[in-house]
Design a protein around this motif. Sequence first.
Motif, PDB file in Angstrom:
ATOM      1  N   HIS A 145      54.136 -68.705 -46.270  1.00  0.00           N
ATOM      2  CA  HIS A 145      53.261 -68.550 -45.114  1.00  0.00           C
ATOM      3  C   HIS A 145      53.772 -69.534 -44.057  1.00  0.00           C
ATOM      4  O   HIS A 145      54.723 -70.280 -44.306  1.00  0.00           O
ATOM      5  CB  HIS A 145      51.815 -68.888 -45.474  1.00  0.00           C
ATOM      6  CG  HIS A 145      51.269 -68.088 -46.623  1.00  0.00           C
ATOM      7  ND1 HIS A 145      50.737 -66.842 -46.470  1.00  0.00           N
ATOM      8  CD2 HIS A 145      51.203 -68.353 -47.950  1.00  0.00           C
ATOM      9  CE1 HIS A 145      50.353 -66.379 -47.647  1.00  0.00           C
ATOM     10  NE2 HIS A 145      50.622 -67.278 -48.565  1.00  0.00           N
ATOM     11  N   CYS A 180      48.665 -67.590 -39.339  1.00  0.00           N
ATOM     12  CA  CYS A 180      49.788 -67.585 -40.259  1.00  0.00           C
ATOM     13  C   CYS A 180      50.932 -66.927 -39.497  1.00  0.00           C
ATOM     14  O   CYS A 180      50.767 -65.844 -38.943  1.00  0.00           O
ATOM     15  CB  CYS A 180      49.474 -66.789 -41.520  1.00  0.00           C
ATOM     16  SG  CYS A 180      50.906 -66.657 -42.614  1.00  0.00           S
ATOM     17  N   GLU A 182      54.065 -66.185 -40.641  1.00  0.00           N
ATOM     18  CA  GLU A 182      55.157 -65.660 -41.475  1.00  0.00           C
ATOM     19  C   GLU A 182      54.601 -64.432 -42.169  1.00  0.00           C
ATOM     20  O   GLU A 182      53.547 -64.525 -42.827  1.00  0.00           O
ATOM     21  CB  GLU A 182      55.550 -66.717 -42.509  1.00  0.00           C
ATOM     22  CG  GLU A 182      56.740 -66.355 -43.357  1.00  0.00           C
ATOM     23  CD  GLU A 182      58.036 -66.457 -42.582  1.00  0.00           C
ATOM     24  OE1 GLU A 182      58.301 -67.522 -42.004  1.00  0.00           O
ATOM     25  OE2 GLU A 182      58.771 -65.445 -42.540  1.00  0.00           O
ATOM     26  N   TYR A 183      55.274 -63.296 -42.024  1.00  0.00           N
ATOM     27  CA  TYR A 183      54.735 -62.071 -42.611  1.00  0.00           C
ATOM     28  C   TYR A 183      54.615 -62.248 -44.128  1.00  0.00           C
ATOM     29  O   TYR A 183      55.613 -62.471 -44.812  1.00  0.00           O
ATOM     30  CB  TYR A 183      55.618 -60.869 -42.283  1.00  0.00           C
ATOM     31  CG  TYR A 183      55.027 -59.611 -42.873  1.00  0.00           C
ATOM     32  CD1 TYR A 183      53.845 -59.080 -42.367  1.00  0.00           C
ATOM     33  CD2 TYR A 183      55.611 -58.990 -43.965  1.00  0.00           C
ATOM     34  CE1 TYR A 183      53.266 -57.963 -42.927  1.00  0.00           C
ATOM     35  CE2 TYR A 183      55.039 -57.870 -44.531  1.00  0.00           C
ATOM     36  CZ  TYR A 183      53.865 -57.363 -44.007  1.00  0.00           C
ATOM     37  OH  TYR A 183      53.289 -56.264 -44.581  1.00  0.00           O
ATOM     38  N   CYS A 184      53.382 -62.155 -44.643  1.00  0.00           N
ATOM     39  CA  CYS A 184      53.159 -62.534 -46.033  1.00  0.00           C
ATOM     40  C   CYS A 184      52.431 -61.450 -46.812  1.00  0.00           C
ATOM     41  O   CYS A 184      51.827 -61.708 -47.842  1.00  0.00           O
ATOM     42  CB  CYS A 184      52.373 -63.842 -46.083  1.00  0.00           C
ATOM     43  SG  CYS A 184      50.829 -63.802 -45.167  1.00  0.00           S
ATOM     44  N   HIS A 188      48.487 -60.087 -43.716  1.00  0.00           N
ATOM     45  CA  HIS A 188      49.031 -61.234 -42.990  1.00  0.00           C
ATOM     46  C   HIS A 188      48.283 -61.465 -41.675  1.00  0.00           C
ATOM     47  O   HIS A 188      47.946 -62.586 -41.321  1.00  0.00           O
ATOM     48  CB  HIS A 188      50.516 -60.995 -42.735  1.00  0.00           C
ATOM     49  CG  HIS A 188      51.073 -61.733 -41.570  1.00  0.00           C
ATOM     50  ND1 HIS A 188      51.261 -63.096 -41.581  1.00  0.00           N
ATOM     51  CD2 HIS A 188      51.464 -61.312 -40.343  1.00  0.00           C
ATOM     52  CE1 HIS A 188      51.760 -63.462 -40.403  1.00  0.00           C
ATOM     53  NE2 HIS A 188      51.878 -62.412 -39.649  1.00  0.00           N
ATOM     54  N   MET A 191      45.123 -63.459 -41.735  1.00  0.00           N
ATOM     55  CA  MET A 191      45.181 -64.832 -42.248  1.00  0.00           C
ATOM     56  C   MET A 191      45.100 -65.812 -41.080  1.00  0.00           C
ATOM     57  O   MET A 191      46.054 -66.508 -40.756  1.00  0.00           O
ATOM     58  CB  MET A 191      46.479 -65.020 -43.029  1.00  0.00           C
ATOM     59  CG  MET A 191      46.485 -66.264 -43.891  1.00  0.00           C
ATOM     60  SD  MET A 191      47.863 -66.218 -45.020  1.00  0.00           S
ATOM     61  CE  MET A 191      47.938 -67.937 -45.483  1.00  0.00           C
TER      62      MET A 191
HETATM   63 CU1  CUA Z   1      50.218 -65.881 -44.681  1.00  0.00          CU
HETATM   64 CU2  CUA Z   1      51.258 -64.457 -43.075  1.00  0.00          CU
END
Ligand code: CUA
Length: 331
Positions: A145, A180, A182-184, A188, A191
């Motif tokens: 993340h 967040c 960062e593609y998670c 995502h 988040m």
């Molecule tokens: Cu955690 Cu995007």
Amino acid sequence: MNGIELLPERASNFAEEMDWLYFTLTGLTILFCLIVFGSVLYLMVKYRAGSRVDRSNPPHGNLKLEIAWSVIPLLMGVPVFIWASKLFVDMYTPIPTESALPIYVVGKQWMWHLQHPTGHRENNELHIPVGKPVKLIMISQDVIHAFFVPAFRIKRDVIPGRYQTAWFIATKPGKYRLFCAEYCGSKHSEMTGWVYAMKPADYEKWLKEVRWGMGAGQRPETMAEMGEKLFHVKGCDSCHKPDGKQAPNLIGIFGKQRPLADGRMVIADEAYIRRSIYDPEVQRVAGYKAIMPTYVGRLDEQEVLRLIAYIKSLSIKPMENRQPQKEKTND
Ligand code: CUA
């Protein structure tokens, strides 16, 4: 600019300098674009087919010009590089835990879990005082993340298996977006959260008033206290005793050099303690047998953070062990 926000608010010690760096880079880019494309256009028009210009004896080189267009941009670019590097190093060099308010961040699909040393726990919300350095100690429970607060110009990857730190001083009370970055996974985009920067007096009040379902006058357990409990419940104390016979004594080790069985020296920081819990053999202290089992699957990241807070509390008297004071306002 008529309600159109060009940049997020500037609410941390880094924000203004970061913006100036950004403006400088943008300015330099525009300048060089104008020079290059301006020259191209000018020459295109001037030497277009059919125009009457002197085409005899075309130049094949011009040393002075070539040196100029190499050296001048170099002299403009290198200071920007030095400036940007310095800012980057300032932002991402860990500051000593004693001089900051540590906040422990665990990222997981798909939420932010934040814990204060006083034991206050928050989900997707973070309350902090303005004017005081805040040190984030971050780790992910699953995938990568990134902790991003645009108003603070702070963005840092949050990675499984490794503590990442970042620090800042909030300068302006307010409510700021937490993302967040960062593609998670599929959620995502959900988040997200809020950071509440508060005047120190309001922050102290918040620490006292948010009782987490407890009665008046009670307080949550501090992280160190929770860690101390875990230390007994998980049986750490059956080997780690002050006499240091079976396993190293842990009193006073935090921040100190540790001589390892393989001859290396390491500093007992957060990462060292976490590794010692999950992968004890990698950095076994000299003079001890390999009897410690791994605690992978038996302690989660939050529990490890609490144990770290406890071990820290045996070594230093940082702000994190301080309880909210009685109403002592400074404004
Ligand atoms: Cu955690 Cu995007």
